[in-house]
Design a protein around this motif. Structure first.
Motif, mmCIF file in Angstrom:
data_model
loop_
_atom_site.group_PDB
_atom_site.id
_atom_site.type_symbol
_atom_site.label_atom_id
_atom_site.label_comp_id
_atom_site.label_asym_id
_atom_site.label_seq_id
_atom_site.Cartn_x
_atom_site.Cartn_y
_atom_site.Cartn_z
ATOM 1 N N ALA A 72 0.851 -1.192 0.000
ATOM 2 C CA ALA A 72 0.000 0.000 0.000
ATOM 3 C C ALA A 72 0.877 1.229 0.000
ATOM 4 O O ALA A 72 1.107 1.863 1.034
ATOM 5 N N ALA A 73 1.363 1.536 -1.152
ATOM 6 C CA ALA A 73 2.230 2.700 -1.288
ATOM 7 C C ALA A 73 1.979 3.329 -2.644
ATOM 8 O O ALA A 73 1.858 2.637 -3.642
ATOM 9 N N ASP A 74 1.889 4.642 -2.650
ATOM 10 C CA ASP A 74 1.665 5.380 -3.893
ATOM 11 C C ASP A 74 2.950 6.006 -4.371
ATOM 12 O O ASP A 74 3.743 6.481 -3.573
ATOM 13 N N GLU A 75 3.100 6.032 -5.669
ATOM 14 C CA GLU A 75 4.136 6.853 -6.287
ATOM 15 C C GLU A 75 3.396 7.886 -7.116
ATOM 16 O O GLU A 75 2.549 7.524 -7.934
ATOM 17 N N PHE A 76 3.716 9.142 -6.912
ATOM 18 C CA PHE A 76 2.900 10.164 -7.562
ATOM 19 C C PHE A 76 3.700 11.441 -7.775
ATOM 20 O O PHE A 76 4.711 11.688 -7.105
ATOM 21 N N ILE A 77 3.224 12.233 -8.719
ATOM 22 C CA ILE A 77 3.721 13.597 -8.906
ATOM 23 C C ILE A 77 2.763 14.509 -8.125
ATOM 24 O O ILE A 77 1.550 14.336 -8.205
ATOM 25 N N TYR A 78 3.330 15.419 -7.374
ATOM 26 C CA TYR A 78 2.495 16.365 -6.625
ATOM 27 C C TYR A 78 2.815 17.778 -7.095
ATOM 28 O O TYR A 78 3.947 18.079 -7.490
ATOM 29 N N PHE A 79 1.794 18.626 -7.065
ATOM 30 C CA PHE A 79 1.964 20.033 -7.439
ATOM 31 C C PHE A 79 1.648 20.903 -6.226
ATOM 32 O O PHE A 79 0.660 20.653 -5.531
ATOM 33 N N ASP A 80 2.457 21.884 -5.986
ATOM 34 C CA ASP A 80 2.164 22.814 -4.894
ATOM 35 C C ASP A 80 1.155 23.842 -5.396
ATOM 36 O O ASP A 80 1.489 24.713 -6.205
ATOM 37 N N GLU A 81 -0.085 23.680 -4.935
ATOM 38 C CA GLU A 81 -1.140 24.572 -5.414
ATOM 39 C C GLU A 81 -1.011 25.974 -4.841
ATOM 40 O O GLU A 81 -1.738 26.879 -5.243
ATOM 41 N N GLY A 82 -0.136 26.140 -3.899
ATOM 42 C CA GLY A 82 -0.031 27.442 -3.260
ATOM 43 C C GLY A 82 0.916 28.388 -3.954
ATOM 44 O O GLY A 82 1.044 29.545 -3.553
ATOM 45 N N LYS A 83 1.617 27.914 -4.986
ATOM 46 C CA LYS A 83 2.544 28.813 -5.649
ATOM 47 C C LYS A 83 2.499 28.600 -7.153
ATOM 48 O O LYS A 83 2.177 27.514 -7.618
ATOM 49 N N ALA A 84 2.878 29.643 -7.864
ATOM 50 C CA ALA A 84 2.915 29.566 -9.328
ATOM 51 C C ALA A 84 3.971 28.550 -9.748
ATOM 52 O O ALA A 84 4.978 28.383 -9.065
ATOM 53 N N PRO A 85 3.765 27.921 -10.909
ATOM 54 C CA PRO A 85 2.629 28.063 -11.822
ATOM 55 C C PRO A 85 1.468 27.147 -11.506
ATOM 56 O O PRO A 85 0.423 27.224 -12.152
ATOM 57 N N PHE A 86 1.639 26.270 -10.484
ATOM 58 C CA PHE A 86 0.630 25.251 -10.272
ATOM 59 C C PHE A 86 -0.518 25.710 -9.380
ATOM 60 O O PHE A 86 -1.351 24.896 -8.979
ATOM 61 N N ASN A 87 -0.561 26.999 -9.066
ATOM 62 C CA ASN A 87 -1.753 27.509 -8.416
ATOM 63 C C ASN A 87 -2.892 27.665 -9.427
ATOM 64 O O ASN A 87 -4.017 27.963 -9.052
ATOM 65 N N ASN A 88 -2.589 27.445 -10.682
ATOM 66 C CA ASN A 88 -3.589 27.500 -11.753
ATOM 67 C C ASN A 88 -3.977 26.070 -12.107
ATOM 68 O O ASN A 88 -3.130 25.283 -12.516
ATOM 69 N N MET A 89 -5.275 25.745 -11.948
ATOM 70 C CA MET A 89 -5.686 24.358 -12.144
ATOM 71 C C MET A 89 -5.499 23.915 -13.590
ATOM 72 O O MET A 89 -5.232 22.744 -13.848
ATOM 73 N N ASP A 90 -5.646 24.820 -14.539
ATOM 74 C CA ASP A 90 -5.449 24.442 -15.942
ATOM 75 C C ASP A 90 -4.002 23.988 -16.162
ATOM 76 O O ASP A 90 -3.745 23.071 -16.945
ATOM 77 N N VAL A 91 -3.081 24.645 -15.483
ATOM 78 C CA VAL A 91 -1.673 24.248 -15.629
ATOM 79 C C VAL A 91 -1.466 22.857 -15.027
ATOM 80 O O VAL A 91 -0.769 22.020 -15.600
ATOM 81 N N ARG A 92 -2.070 22.624 -13.871
ATOM 82 C CA ARG A 92 -1.935 21.294 -13.247
ATOM 83 C C ARG A 92 -2.537 20.222 -14.156
ATOM 84 O O ARG A 92 -1.947 19.157 -14.374
ATOM 85 N N GLU A 93 -3.706 20.520 -14.691
ATOM 86 C CA GLU A 93 -4.352 19.527 -15.539
ATOM 87 C C GLU A 93 -3.546 19.296 -16.817
ATOM 88 O O GLU A 93 -3.454 18.179 -17.311
ATOM 89 N N ALA A 94 -2.967 20.382 -17.340
ATOM 90 C CA ALA A 94 -2.123 20.232 -18.532
ATOM 91 C C ALA A 94 -0.953 19.290 -18.238
ATOM 92 O O ALA A 94 -0.620 18.407 -19.030
ATOM 93 N N ALA A 95 -0.322 19.485 -17.069
ATOM 94 C CA ALA A 95 0.797 18.613 -16.701
ATOM 95 C C ALA A 95 0.315 17.174 -16.566
ATOM 96 O O ALA A 95 1.004 16.232 -16.953
ATOM 97 N N TYR A 96 -0.865 16.990 -15.994
ATOM 98 C CA TYR A 96 -1.430 15.642 -15.820
ATOM 99 C C TYR A 96 -1.517 14.927 -17.169
ATOM 100 O O TYR A 96 -1.057 13.794 -17.311
ATOM 101 N N TRP A 97 -2.117 15.607 -18.154
ATOM 102 C CA TRP A 97 -2.352 14.948 -19.449
ATOM 103 C C TRP A 97 -1.074 14.821 -20.272
ATOM 104 O O TRP A 97 -1.024 14.041 -21.233
ATOM 105 N N ALA A 98 -0.041 15.558 -19.893
ATOM 106 C CA ALA A 98 1.233 15.430 -20.612
ATOM 107 C C ALA A 98 2.002 14.174 -20.217
ATOM 108 O O ALA A 98 2.886 13.732 -20.944
ATOM 109 N N ILE A 99 1.669 13.618 -19.066
ATOM 110 C CA ILE A 99 2.433 12.473 -18.552
ATOM 111 C C ILE A 99 2.013 11.178 -19.263
ATOM 112 O O ILE A 99 0.827 10.930 -19.479
ATOM 113 N N ASP A 100 3.014 10.383 -19.586
ATOM 114 C CA ASP A 100 2.769 9.069 -20.201
ATOM 115 C C ASP A 100 2.941 8.009 -19.107
ATOM 116 O O ASP A 100 4.057 7.566 -18.820
#
Lengths: 311, 540
Positions: B298-326
């Motif tokens: 029971a262990a996750d490996e994940f990419i995390y974004f700091d929503e409190g600071k740019a550029p990932f305080n913008n949800m569109d940017v976070r979602e863009a990064a999500y869909w860019a990952i293979d």
């Protein structure tokens, strides 16, 4: 001589103080918080702050250094942030293994390097000289960690003659000693060869030959003693360097010496252990240098490092 | 890279608190389970690249040390494979209906190897010692919800008023607020009883000369070389005693060399697992295939974004990064040592939602569109620094992620740092824009998987890596934490769906531990709570 030794000790102390300051500063500049590492990522901030206060990490840098220095001069380097072990006893407990590896590595360097260097000097313009030059190039190009892994694979796994790392008695030191010594031997070949060539062209060597002495006697009893002076210097420097821990080779072979201790301390940002291992290594290098210089003066009375020379 | 519920780094696994661990896979029976007739005797050999940090239960954070501590010390309760909590030193326990009082009844006749009794006072002493600021225990936060504990931990009280021992076989904990996972906390290493006399006598050396009460006892520890534990003849539960006479830990050396030793039969188990670079060749070799043991944990490996600071305080940017990952490429790079996941709560942990797909397909066009929507010119994107542990497979994964993000317009710089630096940086909120990490749950409860990572209070604590701050989700999680698990699960499921829709993470995979185990060894399994349970091992 006494004045010289006292002066050298004075300079040595200054060198050690500067090394301690630089190492402390570098450790301070690493963007890691030892209190947070000890407390763990889930600990609340007040726990981290408490640990920081207990370790004195909230004090100004100069204050922290002075506290460290004040304890260090009494031999107290504190306790490891990671496992709470006392630093100096831990280092001293590992030191015999590093010393054993250092001595054996030096023996390999010396025996292989000097032997091939003599042969290359004496057998000039023959295939032996070509072979020795080739070995020098090969030796200088071989990374010790790669050589160590190859030796382990060939002589520990494929042909299981030696243990696969760790310390299991004297037989365990043979492979790491060669991993340390072979790359270093290349430098000894070059220095021995060039020093021998210089000495062999001296008048007193010509005189010895003219007196009818055998070539072996000329080389061993007359030429080698003088030609080995720069080699002795290198031995002294290497001794100090090796005694501080041959980090890469110790890691490859799982050798329980100071090198692996220092490496783990660096990975964990364990500043007391980093300070302890660095200061210990610096101390040994400084002492080795002093002893080599004194040995020079004892071995060759013509050398008087205590008296300044003028051009 | 695993954060101890724990942050987990490949070479040295650190067990951290707070994460719930569901033990999945494995075949070993725990102490509470019925045992078959199993042969006794023999010695097993395990290699570890790094030395153990400590054998003091109050100070341990890494899974290696925890595995040995679990062999040397006894808890009130224990975790079984599958997440069930069973009695161990406690014969039974009760929880008051309001969830504020836990009462444990301790079995008689348990003693430490120095003869000191293991009773209620010993457990009280062990837990107070964890809370004592002088101990500098990383586990103190687990017990801060005991009445009087915050004052004691801050040095403002002499004892923890909420721990009482009405008699030698009863220990009672009074809590400030209902805490379902308190029972899990007492099952961690920080809940071990320790002998007061030995601790007082040894002081800091207790970490290297522990006196325990578990199925094994320490025989010898040569730092940097070897540690040997032997069967404890005074262990209280003869029916559940260890089978092996001893376990020898060989310390030091490269993991690749340890694999060579294992292939020669000198070693039974690789404590550091099969080196990632060697896994494919070992797994495909018919000679070594029977030695390969795969345990999903029971262990996750994940990419995390700091929503409190740019550029990932913008949800569109976070979602863009999500869909860019293979995701499929990431799984290829870990060579099968990961099972794809699309969610936060791992399989086996209550709240894991099988309706959420485990995989997602890279969508470069959508990623680019989202960046344009976020205000960037077509084909461009923000610059950001990506933090990663500097041990395998971190740097390799970081390079792949960098390439994938750069492809859609991001400009990524990789910061590959040692574990200690990363722990310091990610727990200081302003410092890290985004990164990749692993999070291991050490006990089987969603508090460890989701609450500790997404409750608002965890931002300041440093474990909410995404700086996620959603009042509605926070209320759901806090409410769920206090409920019985069957009532809490729907709240966790709902909270998870909301969280995922905000893209604070890119969930990549759940870790699969690939070990090389000599077939002569029976009872082997690997889990997040104890890493290895040596008491279950036997020589066939």
């Amino acid at each position: 001589m006494l004045t010289y030794v006292v002066r050298r000790i004075g300079w040595a102390v200054l060198v050690l103080v500067v090394v301690s300051m630089l190492t402390f500063l570098l450790g301070y500049l690493v963007p890691a918080d030892p209190a947070r590492v000890i407390a763990g990522p889930n600990a609340p901030q007040f726990v981290v702050n408490t640990i920081r206060r207990q370790l004195g990490l909230n004090l100004p840098l100069y204050d922290q250094y002075l506290r460290f220095f004040g304890h260090a001069v009494t031999g107290n380097f504190g306790r490891s942030y990671i496992n709470q072990e006392e630093v100096l006893p831990t280092i001293l407990q590992r030191f015999p293994y590093t010393a054993l590896l250092a001595a054996c590595g030096l023996a390999v360097e010396f025996l292989i390097g000097v032997t091939i260097g003599i042969v290359a000097a004496v057998r000039r313009r023959t295939a032996w000289e070509g072979i020795s030059v080739g070995l020098v190039v090969l030796g200088l190009g071989l990374p010790s960690f790669w050589l160590g892994l190859i030796l382990l694979f060939l002589l520990g796994y494929d042909l299981p003659i030696f243990p696969l790392g760790g310390y299991h008695g004297f037989v365990s030191v043979i492979l790491p000693a060669f991993a340390v010594g072979i790359p270093g031997a290349a430098a000894y070949v070059r220095v021995t060869r060039s020093s021998m060539l210089e000495v062999l062209s001296d008048d007193y060597i010509r005189t010895a030959r003219a007196k009818g002495l055998s070539e072996a006697t000329v080389i061993v009893r007359h030429a080698l003693r003088v030609a080995l002076k720069p080699v002795v210097t290198m031995l002294g420097l290497d001794l100090g360097y090796f005694l501080g821990g041959v980090l890469v080779v110790e890691e490859v072979f799982g050798w329980p010496g100071i090198g692996t201790l220092a490496w783990q301390a660096i990975l964990n940002d364990d500043l007391p252990m980093i300070m302890g291992t660095v200061m210990f290594a610096a101390f040994l290098i400084v002492v080795a240098n002093i002893l080599i210089d004194i040995a020079y003066m004892v071995v060759d009375p013509r050398v008087n490092l205590a008296r300044p020379t003028y051009a | 890279m695993r954060l101890l519920s724990t942050l987990r780094r490949p070479a040295t696994y650190v067990a951290a608190a707070g994460l719930t661990l569901a033990m999945v896979g494995g075949s070993a029976a725990a102490h509470g389970a019925v045992k078959r007739a199993i042969p006794n005797g023999g010695t097993a050999t395990v290699t570890f690249q790094s030395d153990f940090n400590t054998l003091d239960p109050a100070l341990s954070t890494d899974v290696y040390s925890n595995s040995v501590i679990h062999a040397l010390f006894v808890n009130l309760v224990e975790f079984e494979p599958g997440g069930k909590i069973v009695p161990w030193a406690a014969s039974s326990w009760t929880v008051a209906p309001n969830g504020l009082t836990y009462t444990f009844h301790i079995k008689p006749g348990i003693q430490f190897t120095d003869g000191e009794p293991v009773n209620a006072q010993a457990f009280a002493y062990g837990i107070e010692r964890v809370l004592n600021p002088a101990t500098k225990s990383p586990g103190s936060n687990y017990f801060l919800d005991v009445v009087g504990a915050p004052q004691f931990a801050a040095g403002k009280a002499k004892t923890v008023s909420g721990i009482s021992t009405p008699n030698a076989s009863t220990i009672v904990f009074h809590l400030i607020k209902p805490e379902r996972v308190f029972i899990d906390y007492v099952g961690l290493q920080y809940g071990d009883a320790v002998p007061a006399k030995a601790v007082t006598k040894e002081g800091a050396n207790f970490a290297h000369q522990p006196v325990g009460d578990g199925p094994f006892m320490l025989q010898t520890w040569v730092p940097g070389q070897k540690l040997v534990i032997v069967k404890n003849p005074k262990y209280f539960d003869k029916a559940q005693a260890a089978h092996l006479n001893s376990v020898v830990f060989q310390i030091g050396g490269q993991s690749e060399v340890s694999l060579l030793k294992a292939e020669q039969g000198q070693v039974d188990v690789l404590g550091d697992l099969i080196p990632p670079a060697d896994f494919a060749s070992v797994d495909s070799n018919p000679k070594w295939k029977p030695y390969v043991n795969l345990d999903p944990i029971a262990a996750d490996e994940f990419i995390y974004f700091d929503e409190g600071k740019a550029p990932f305080n913008n949800m569109d940017v976070r979602e863009a990064a999500y869909w860019a990952i293979d995701q499929s490429r990431i799984l290829q790079l870990v060579a099968g040592q990961g099972a794809p996941t699309g969610q936060i709560i791992p399989p086996g942990v209550p709240g894991h939602d099988s309706s959420i797909p485990n995989t997602f397909k890279q969508n470069v066009a959508l990623a680019k569109q989202l960046l344009v929507k976020a205000g960037y010119k077509a084909g461009t994107g923000p610059a950001a620094t990506f933090w990663v542990f500097n041990t395998a497979p971190g740097p390799v994964l970081a390079q792949a992620i960098q390439q994938e993000l750069d492809q859609v317009g991001f400009k990524i710089t990789i910061k590959s740092v040692p574990f200690s630096t990363l722990v310091s940086q990610i727990t200081q909120i302003p410092n890290v824009q985004f990164g990749i990490i692993g999070w291991v749950s050490q006990y089987p409860d969603p508090v460890s998987s989701i609450s500790s990572m997404f409750e608002t209070a965890r931002i300041k604590a440093g474990t909410d890596l995404a700086d996620y701050n959603n009042a509605a989700v926070n209320a759901q999680l806090v409410k769920a934490d206090a409920l019985a698990i069957n009532k809490a699960v729907p709240l966790y499921e709902a909270a998870q769906k909301t969280i995922l829709s905000n893209y604070p993470w890119v969930p990549l995979y759940n870790q699969v531990e690939a070990n090389f185990v000599n077939p002569r060894l029976g009872g082997f399994s690997q889990d997040d709570s104890y890493w290895f349970d040596y008491a279950n091992w036997y020589i066939k």
